[in-house]
Write an enzyme that holds these catalytic residues in place. Structure first.
Site, short mmCIF file in Angstrom:
data_model
loop_
_atom_site.label_atom_id
_atom_site.label_comp_id
_atom_site.label_asym_id
_atom_site.label_seq_id
_atom_site.Cartn_x
_atom_site.Cartn_y
_atom_site.Cartn_z
N CYS A 114 0.72 -1.17 0.21
CA CYS A 114 0.04 0.14 -0.04
C CYS A 114 0.79 1.22 0.06
O CYS A 114 0.55 2.28 -0.80
CB CYS A 114 -0.88 -0.11 1.18
SG CYS A 114 -2.15 1.49 1.22
N CYS A 212 -6.96 -2.94 6.45
CA CYS A 212 -8.17 -2.29 6.27
C CYS A 212 -9.10 -2.73 5.23
O CYS A 212 -10.51 -2.70 5.76
CB CYS A 212 -7.70 -0.92 5.53
SG CYS A 212 -6.97 -1.06 3.63
#
Length: 367
Positions: A114, A212
């Site tokens: 990410c 997430c």
């Protein structure tokens, strides 16, 4: 300078916004949506159309609607522009990577990916759209000038308990003079105190612990939803090949795992190997888990002209204590690391990051 700050709704990025503003910068807050949203509308900044994503009711880890609301409240408090953009394609790429790695018997690190693809990739793309000079985040790390080098080096954060330099090894070295880490010179308790004095409701907000896009931490259920039912059940065996029992899916295991093996032993046993071809999970003793060497590829160097061989310390996962080693390049994009002492839990798919003291030299992905 005009700075685009990645705002997650947590205390670290919120305090970063305050610190940047106190330093006199023009701050633009950006919240990265995973794309799991109900509706979208358009807004404009400097005549560039930018999608603002409507809030969703349920929790989505660090990319949830409540996190977006927290970030927006901080931006309103500090009177800085705030945008929540849909990065569905980028998050989809990370989800593909996560599922594919587990199904290949490897242990992925989506947070590092990410950072590479989104937080310091797409974030910089957005910054260029709005003529920003720099990008920033709430990571606990430092970028410091190095005598004789044209760009700053990446160093550990001042707070050893919160240092996040390991997950930043993959940032583009060409961008290090365009990145700011405002909280990197501080310890976490001070950052919470700073946020509280500023009246931020997130001052005591707990740190996000989950991935997430998997807020319930059920990796196996996510993979089944994302990839469909998989034939991954198989045998638990010891290092000699003797069958000890069966498991429901090798994606439920990682190298070094001790708990949840499904078989009782008289002494501690660990996952020492995962064989996706045979669907076997190999269990062994701590001694059998130990590794003196590893190989890595997909290297990213944060120093100019990396040597063919270097004495360093290496970290093989986020919570690993750095271990003394010799790292040697064995190809254009390959590295062999030899440790002074055996290391436990060397997992293919994780990153190995090399340090010289507090400085990040570079790293790669364990094969």
């Amino acid at each position: 300078m005009r700075v685009v700050l990645a705002m997650s709704g947590g205390v670290d990025s919120s305090a970063s916004a305050l610190l940047l503003k106190e330093q006199g910068h023009e701050v633009i807050g950006l919240f990265m949506r995973s794309g799991m949203t109900a509706a979208a509308e358009a807004c404009r900044l400097d005549d560039n159309p930018l999608p603002i994503i409507a809030a969703k009711a349920h929790k989505q880890g660090c990319c949830s609607a409540s996190d977006a609301s927290d970030a927006r409240r901080v931006a309103d408090l500090l009177d800085i522009p705030f945008y929540a953009l849909n990065f569905q394609e980028g998050f989809g790429r990370i989800q593909d990577y996560f599922a594919d790695e587990y199904l290949a018997g490897r242990t992925p690190n989506p947070c590092v990916k990410c950072n590479i693809w989104l937080k310091f990739g797409k974030l910089w793309d957005f910054a260029q759209q709005v003529d920003a000079d720099c990008i920033a985040s709430g990571h606990y790390a430092r970028l410091t000038s190095v005598p004789g080098e044209s760009r700053p080096g990446l160093f550990r954060g001042r707070d050893p308990a919160k240092d996040q330099s390991y997950v930043l090894f993959g940032i583009d070295p060409e961008l290090t003079d365009r990145i700011l880490f405002p909280v990197g010179d501080f310890e976490k308790p001070y950052i919470r105190e700073l946020a509280a004095r500023a009246g931020m409701q997130v001052a005591q907000k707990p740190d996000s612990q989950e991935i997430c896009f998997i807020p319930d931490n059920d990796y196996s259920a996510f993979i089944e939803r994302f990839r469909g039912p998989q034939e991954t059940a198989g045998e638990l065996v010891d290092t000699s090949g003797a069958v000890l029992g069966r498991h429901d899916g090798y994606q439920n295991f990682t190298i070094g795992q001790r708990k949840g093996l499904g078989v009782a032993f008289g002494e501690p046993r660990f996952v020492v190997r995962i064989e996706p071809e045979t669907r076997r999970v190999v269990i062994g003793t701590r001694e059998e888990l130990g590794r003196r060497t590893l190989e890595a590829d997909q290297l990213n160097w944060l120093i100019p002209s990396p040597p063919e061989e270097i004495r360093a310390t290496a970290q093989i996962r986020y919570q690993h204590t750095p271990a003394a080693c010799v790292a040697e390049r064995i190809g254009e994009d390959q590295l062999r690391v030899t440790f002074d002492e055996p290391q436990f839990g060397v997992a293919p798919g994780q990153a190995v990051v090399l340090y010289d003291g507090d400085r990040v030299l570079g790293g790669g992905w364990i094969r």
